[in-house]
Design a protein around this motif. Structure first.
Motif, PDB file in Angstrom:
ATOM      1  N   LYS A 153       0.837  -1.202   0.000  1.00 35.84           N
ATOM      2  CA  LYS A 153       0.000   0.000   0.000  1.00 35.84           C
ATOM      3  C   LYS A 153       0.876   1.258   0.000  1.00 35.84           C
ATOM      4  O   LYS A 153       0.591   2.223  -0.702  1.00 35.84           O
ATOM      5  CB  LYS A 153      -0.908  -0.019   1.232  1.00 35.84           C
ATOM      6  CG  LYS A 153      -1.962   1.040   1.256  1.00 35.84           C
ATOM      7  CD  LYS A 153      -2.863   0.825   2.470  1.00 35.84           C
ATOM      8  CE  LYS A 153      -3.921   1.868   2.590  1.00 35.84           C
ATOM      9  NZ  LYS A 153      -4.758   1.672   3.781  1.00 35.84           N
ATOM     10  N   CYS A 154       1.973   1.217   0.755  1.00 32.46           N
ATOM     11  CA  CYS A 154       2.895   2.349   0.800  1.00 32.46           C
ATOM     12  C   CYS A 154       3.555   2.568  -0.562  1.00 32.46           C
ATOM     13  O   CYS A 154       3.654   3.685  -1.053  1.00 32.46           O
ATOM     14  CB  CYS A 154       3.960   2.119   1.873  1.00 32.46           C
ATOM     15  SG  CYS A 154       5.101   3.502   2.094  1.00 32.46           S
ATOM     16  N   MET A 155       4.006   1.480  -1.183  1.00 30.38           N
ATOM     17  CA  MET A 155       4.678   1.591  -2.476  1.00 30.38           C
ATOM     18  C   MET A 155       3.736   2.097  -3.567  1.00 30.38           C
ATOM     19  O   MET A 155       4.174   2.821  -4.464  1.00 30.38           O
ATOM     20  CB  MET A 155       5.257   0.230  -2.891  1.00 30.38           C
ATOM     21  CG  MET A 155       6.434  -0.214  -2.056  1.00 30.38           C
ATOM     22  SD  MET A 155       7.862   0.876  -2.155  1.00 30.38           S
ATOM     23  CE  MET A 155       8.385   0.574  -3.837  1.00 30.38           C
ATOM     24  N   ARG A 156       2.484   1.748  -3.491  1.00 33.44           N
ATOM     25  CA  ARG A 156       1.516   2.168  -4.507  1.00 33.44           C
ATOM     26  C   ARG A 156       0.943   3.562  -4.253  1.00 33.44           C
ATOM     27  O   ARG A 156       0.295   4.133  -5.118  1.00 33.44           O
ATOM     28  CB  ARG A 156       0.359   1.159  -4.575  1.00 33.44           C
ATOM     29  CG  ARG A 156       0.777  -0.276  -4.854  1.00 33.44           C
ATOM     30  CD  ARG A 156       1.112  -0.530  -6.268  1.00 33.44           C
ATOM     31  NE  ARG A 156      -0.089  -0.352  -7.066  1.00 33.44           N
ATOM     32  CZ  ARG A 156      -0.086  -0.337  -8.378  1.00 33.44           C
ATOM     33  NH1 ARG A 156       1.015  -0.495  -9.029  1.00 33.44           N
ATOM     34  NH2 ARG A 156      -1.204  -0.166  -9.029  1.00 33.44           N
ATOM     35  N   SER A 157       1.177   4.105  -3.057  1.00 31.21           N
ATOM     36  CA  SER A 157       0.615   5.416  -2.708  1.00 31.21           C
ATOM     37  C   SER A 157       1.461   6.541  -3.298  1.00 31.21           C
ATOM     38  O   SER A 157       2.621   6.357  -3.663  1.00 31.21           O
ATOM     39  CB  SER A 157       0.553   5.577  -1.188  1.00 31.21           C
ATOM     40  OG  SER A 157       1.862   5.660  -0.646  1.00 31.21           O
ATOM     41  N   ASN A 158       0.856   7.686  -3.373  1.00 29.74           N
ATOM     42  CA  ASN A 158       1.583   8.883  -3.789  1.00 29.74           C
ATOM     43  C   ASN A 158       2.385   9.413  -2.611  1.00 29.74           C
ATOM     44  O   ASN A 158       2.121   9.067  -1.460  1.00 29.74           O
ATOM     45  CB  ASN A 158       0.607   9.966  -4.274  1.00 29.74           C
ATOM     46  CG  ASN A 158      -0.088   9.564  -5.546  1.00 29.74           C
ATOM     47  OD1 ASN A 158       0.499   8.915  -6.411  1.00 29.74           O
ATOM     48  ND2 ASN A 158      -1.355   9.933  -5.674  1.00 29.74           N
ATOM     49  N   SER A 159       3.334  10.258  -2.912  1.00 31.61           N
ATOM     50  CA  SER A 159       4.144  10.860  -1.860  1.00 31.61           C
ATOM     51  C   SER A 159       3.254  11.630  -0.889  1.00 31.61           C
ATOM     52  O   SER A 159       2.319  12.318  -1.296  1.00 31.61           O
ATOM     53  CB  SER A 159       5.155  11.814  -2.490  1.00 31.61           C
ATOM     54  OG  SER A 159       5.961  12.374  -1.508  1.00 31.61           O
ATOM     55  N   ARG A 160       3.524  11.491   0.376  1.00 33.61           N
ATOM     56  CA  ARG A 160       2.790  12.112   1.474  1.00 33.61           C
ATOM     57  C   ARG A 160       1.392  11.535   1.674  1.00 33.61           C
ATOM     58  O   ARG A 160       0.587  12.084   2.399  1.00 33.61           O
ATOM     59  CB  ARG A 160       2.724  13.628   1.326  1.00 33.61           C
ATOM     60  CG  ARG A 160       4.101  14.264   1.285  1.00 33.61           C
ATOM     61  CD  ARG A 160       3.982  15.759   1.154  1.00 33.61           C
ATOM     62  NE  ARG A 160       5.244  16.349   0.822  1.00 33.61           N
ATOM     63  CZ  ARG A 160       6.151  16.728   1.705  1.00 33.61           C
ATOM     64  NH1 ARG A 160       5.931  16.561   2.975  1.00 33.61           N
ATOM     65  NH2 ARG A 160       7.281  17.272   1.310  1.00 33.61           N
ATOM     66  N   GLU A 161       1.073  10.419   1.001  1.00 31.21           N
ATOM     67  CA  GLU A 161      -0.205   9.735   1.198  1.00 31.21           C
ATOM     68  C   GLU A 161       0.039   8.307   1.669  1.00 31.21           C
ATOM     69  O   GLU A 161      -0.785   7.419   1.430  1.00 31.21           O
ATOM     70  CB  GLU A 161      -1.003   9.734  -0.102  1.00 31.21           C
ATOM     71  CG  GLU A 161      -1.425  11.111  -0.558  1.00 31.21           C
ATOM     72  CD  GLU A 161      -2.132  11.085  -1.893  1.00 31.21           C
ATOM     73  OE1 GLU A 161      -2.327   9.994  -2.473  1.00 31.21           O
ATOM     74  OE2 GLU A 161      -2.483  12.175  -2.383  1.00 31.21           O
TER      75      GLU A 161
END
Length: 88
Positions: A59-67
Motif C-alpha cells: 500500500k505504501c509503495m503504490r501510494s503517492n508521496s505524502r499519502e
C-alpha cells in the motif's frame, strides 16, 4: 530503522561524473520494507506474520508521496502518523 538523511555513497571504480553532487536518499517506504524483511519473515510462522506487513508495504509503495498508510507498524516501535519524511 531507516534515517531520513542522505545515504552514504559507495566507492565506484568509475568515480562520479563531473559536477555530480547528488546523494542517494532513503526511500519513503524503507521502514515498511524493514518491518517486512527483518521482522515479519522471522517471527514465527511466515504464513501468519507476513501478510499484514506485506499489505501495508505494498500500500505504501503504490501510494503517492505524502499519502503513505498511517496504520500502525506490527513489529517496529514507530508511530507512522508522527514520522516526518523530508523530500526535496
Amino acid at each position: 530503522m531507516s534515517e531520513t538523511g542522505p545515504v552514504p555513497r559507495r566507492e565506484s571504480p568509475w568515480g562520479l561524473p563531473e559536477g555530480e553532487k547528488r546523494e542517494p536518499k532513503a526511500h519513503r517506504c524503507n521502514d515498511r520494507a524493514e518491518e517486512l524483511c527483518s521482522q515479519a519473515c522471522f517471527e514465527g510462522n511466515p504464513f501468519k506474520t507476513v501478510p499484514g506487513p506485506f499489505k501495508l508495504f505494498w500500500k505504501c509503495m503504490r501510494s503517492n508521496s505524502r499519502e503513505e498508510p498511517t496504520e500502525p507498524y506490527t513489529y517496529l516501535q514507530i508511530d507512522p502518523s508522527q514520522r516526518e519524511v523530508k523530500l526535496e
